[in-house]
Design an enzyme around this catalytic site. Structure first.
Site, PDB file in Angstrom:
ATOM      1  N   CYS A 194       0.820  -1.056  -0.081  1.00 42.01           N
ATOM      2  CA  CYS A 194       0.107   0.095  -0.460  1.00 42.01           C
ATOM      3  C   CYS A 194       1.117   1.425   0.135  1.00 42.01           C
ATOM      4  CB  CYS A 194      -1.139  -0.011   1.045  1.00 42.01           C
ATOM      5  SG  CYS A 194       0.196   0.157   2.689  1.00 42.01           S
ATOM      6  N   HIS A 223       5.492  -4.449   8.790  1.00 39.50           N
ATOM      7  CA  HIS A 223       5.361  -6.167   9.261  1.00 39.50           C
ATOM      8  C   HIS A 223       5.924  -7.200   8.147  1.00 39.50           C
ATOM      9  CE1 HIS A 223       3.329  -4.585  13.488  1.00 39.50           C
ATOM     10  NE2 HIS A 223       4.874  -4.998  13.572  1.00 39.50           N
ATOM     11  N   HIS A 256       3.736   1.921  11.670  1.00 37.38           N
ATOM     12  CA  HIS A 256       2.652   1.954  12.956  1.00 37.38           C
ATOM     13  C   HIS A 256       2.677   2.546  13.725  1.00 37.38           C
ATOM     14  CE1 HIS A 256       4.788  -1.942  11.612  1.00 37.38           C
ATOM     15  NE2 HIS A 256       3.438  -2.292  11.079  1.00 37.38           N
ATOM     16  N   HIS A 306      -1.629  -5.008  18.871  1.00 35.64           N
ATOM     17  CA  HIS A 306      -0.326  -4.443  18.069  1.00 35.64           C
ATOM     18  C   HIS A 306      -0.053  -3.307  18.091  1.00 35.64           C
ATOM     19  CE1 HIS A 306      -0.510  -3.032  13.631  1.00 35.64           C
ATOM     20  NE2 HIS A 306      -0.392  -5.275  13.293  1.00 35.64           N
ATOM     21  N   GLU A 308       0.225  -0.890  16.154  1.00 40.16           N
ATOM     22  CA  GLU A 308      -0.167  -0.001  16.069  1.00 40.16           C
ATOM     23  C   GLU A 308      -1.313   1.176  17.246  1.00 40.16           C
ATOM     24  OE1 GLU A 308      -2.530   0.409  11.764  1.00 40.16           O
ATOM     25  OE2 GLU A 308      -3.802   1.547  13.389  1.00 40.16           O
ATOM     26  N   CYS A 376      -8.036   1.502   6.798  1.00 36.13           N
ATOM     27  CA  CYS A 376      -7.663   3.025   5.390  1.00 36.13           C
ATOM     28  C   CYS A 376      -8.446   1.783   4.416  1.00 36.13           C
ATOM     29  CB  CYS A 376      -6.063   2.693   5.546  1.00 36.13           C
ATOM     30  SG  CYS A 376      -5.457   1.125   4.578  1.00 36.13           S
TER      31      CYS A 376
HETATM   32  S1  SF4 Z   1      -2.827   2.786   7.234  1.00 37.06           S
HETATM   33 FE1  SF4 Z   1      -3.142   1.402   5.752  1.00 37.06          FE
HETATM   34  S2  SF4 Z   1      -2.005   2.592   3.755  1.00 37.06           S
HETATM   35 FE2  SF4 Z   1      -1.234   2.976   5.936  1.00 37.06          FE
HETATM   36  S3  SF4 Z   1       0.279   1.851   6.013  1.00 37.06           S
HETATM   37 FE3  SF4 Z   1      -1.774   0.699   7.532  1.00 37.06          FE
HETATM   38  S4  SF4 Z   1      -2.249  -0.636   5.374  1.00 37.06           S
HETATM   39 FE4  SF4 Z   1      -1.410   0.936   4.373  1.00 37.06          FE
END
Ligand code: SF4
Length: 487
Positions: A194, A223, A256, A306, A308, A376
């Site tokens: 992405c 990852h 992340h 995770h 993130e 996203c």
């Molecule tokens: S939020 Fe979406 S666009 Fe951004 S790194 Fe993660 S998967 Fe990719």
């Protein structure tokens, strides 16, 4: 319909497999005179001589390329056979295999070793000429080595060792034979990298060019083990925390995102920080700050462990409550039910996240949420594409690492229609999965490089004819700008 052929040049090799290999094993004859009539994939099994000291009698070699003095034929399904043998726990090596007209011994062995081949035999590459291009796999068990050549004391014992090793490989040969056949391959589109991952990888590459190695990266930049290995080879050093980074060095923060405390720690060590946080993750961070500043309890729908989610929660840890699933959504108790907000991890399965959000909305009518959803575009598109492909497939293969959230979600989406597996690369594809799968769907998580998909397709083309079809559900043209430090 093509059918597979298992063959051995010598009678003793054929005898070693007798009763252990379910398919008929043809004896082709030794040397250049060996013959096989094949309209489909061919597996050549036998013994060979080692050309490198890494190999010992009884080791197995799978040829990734079948060479003669003047030709080189790729073996497309080699990685699949390699994976099957490794799962059996057998000592196996992958590399080029050289075929010569005569037994290679004495001074000829050094010349053969200089070609870069792992082992040498007298038939495999010649037999490959009778099979469709790329559809020969060669499996050889080592008899003799450079320091223990043929026709010396001990040769008989080493021969028995090699033939036993060949017989031990029979289950993998059976799996190969069962998996051989023509297939339809459906590629989910979009798939693979992405915009956020492309940006993060480019940031590390540019930092390496601009500042020179080592460039430190906190945690995996994305990852995916293949991406991480590739960057390590170029001088990136991956660390768990910024206190492992040499004072004054350059550190890249992963896609992340991180908690503000990580930035403070980096500043205290006077590090040059380059932030590779995906802008769509950064958007969720700013939503959390905004909601928390207004006195809301912020429900963060996501997986608590995770990276993130750990980073996002760190923006306002006293106000954020992580909600993993609808059951947890039904239990959470905010300080004030009139002041509640909801955000999401960007890589969740959309259906599952929406079920949790629906429970929260039902329980807390005052719940506020961002105007645009947090899952996203890349996650949404890849899930829609794999759903479409899975409905038309007997099996779906998802390329991605085990710790990749978006890749795991792709497997979950595909599993709703049938069998689906997550694999790091082609060697992770189990031949047993393919035995009854004539329609194979393939996709890759947002952190998995596109070439991994190409390698799996190539492997399938080594098992029979394939027809490849792109199944596209959306076009993507998203690009994010780079941070000024590497612009
Ligand atoms: S939020 Fe979406 S666009 Fe951004 S790194 Fe993660 S998967 Fe990719």
């Amino acid at each position: 319909m093509t059918s597979a052929v298992v063959c051995t040049p010598l009678g003793v090799e054929q005898a070693a497999l007798r009763g252990a290999v379910s398919a008929a094993v043809l004896r082709t004859g030794a040397g250049l005179s060996g013959r096989v009539d094949a309209t489909g994939p061919v597996l050549v099994a036998g013994v060979a001589g080692a050309l490198t000291n890494q190999l010992r009698p009884g080791d197995l070699v799978v040829a990734e390329e079948l060479r003669t003095a003047d030709s080189a034929t790729p073996s497309h399904a080699a990685a699949l056979l390699l994976g099957a043998l490794r799962r059996l726990g057998l000592p196996v090596h992958l590399g080029p295999l050289l075929s010569r007209e005569h037994i290679t011994d004495g001074r000829h062995r050094a010349a053969a070793a200089a070609t870069g081949a792992l082992a040498v035999d007298t038939e495999s590459a010649y037999l490959a000429r009778h099979a469709p291009a790329g559809q020969t796999v060669a499996l050889r068990a080592i008899v003799d080595t450079a320091d223990a050549p043929l026709l010396r004391p001990g040769t008989a014992w080493r021969g028995i060792t090699a033939l036993r090793a060949l017989r031990a490989a029979a289950p993998a040969i059976n799996q190969w034979a069962a998996a051989a056949g023509d297939r339809q391959v459906m590629l989910a589109s979009p798939r693979s990298f992405c915009a956020g991952v492309e940006r993060a990888v480019e940031i590390v590459e540019r930092a390496l060019q601009r500042f020179g190695p080592p460039v430190y990266v906190r945690r995996q930049i994305v990852h995916n083990s293949c991406v991480v290995r590739g960057l390590e080879l170029r001088g990136a050093v991956f660390v768990d925390e910024v206190d492992q980074v040499l004072q004054g060095s350059t550190v890249v923060l992963s896609a992340h995102g991180v908690a503000p405390s990580v930035r403070r720690d980096a500043a205290a060590r006077r590090l040059r920080v380059i932030d590779a946080t995906c802008p769509l993750v950064a958007k969720v961070h700013s939503e959390v700050r905004r909601f928390a500043e207004k006195g809301n309890t912020v429900f963060l729908i996501g997986h608590g462990e995770h990276e993130e989610v750990v980073g996002t929660r760190g923006e306002a840890s006293d106000s954020v409550v992580v909600v993993a699933n609808p059951t947890e959504a039904a239990r959470v108790q905010p300080a004030d039910a009139r002041k509640v907000a909801c955000v999401m991890q960007t890589t969740l399965a959309a259906d599952e996240a929406e079920r949790s959000a629906a429970v929260l909305r039902e329980r807390f009518p005052a719940l506020v949420a961002p105007p645009r959803e947090d899952i996203c575009y890349a996650t949404t598109n890849r899930q829609a594409a794999v759903r479409e492909v899975a409905q038309r497939s007997d099996l779906v293969l998802v390329l991605g690492s085990q710790n990749s959230s978006n890749s795991r979600r792709l497997v979950e989406v595909a599993e709703k229609s049938g069998a689906a597996y997550l694999v790091d690369d082609a060697s992770g594809v189990d031949l047993c999965w393919l035995a009854t799968a004539r329609r194979v769907g393939i996709t890759a998580g947002a952190s998995a490089p596109p070439h991994l998909v190409g390698e799996v397709v190539r492997c399938l083309s080594g098992l029979g004819r394939i027809r490849v079809q792109e199944v596209s559900v959306a076009e993507e043209d998203v690009r994010f700008t780079l941070p000024r430090e590497v612009h």
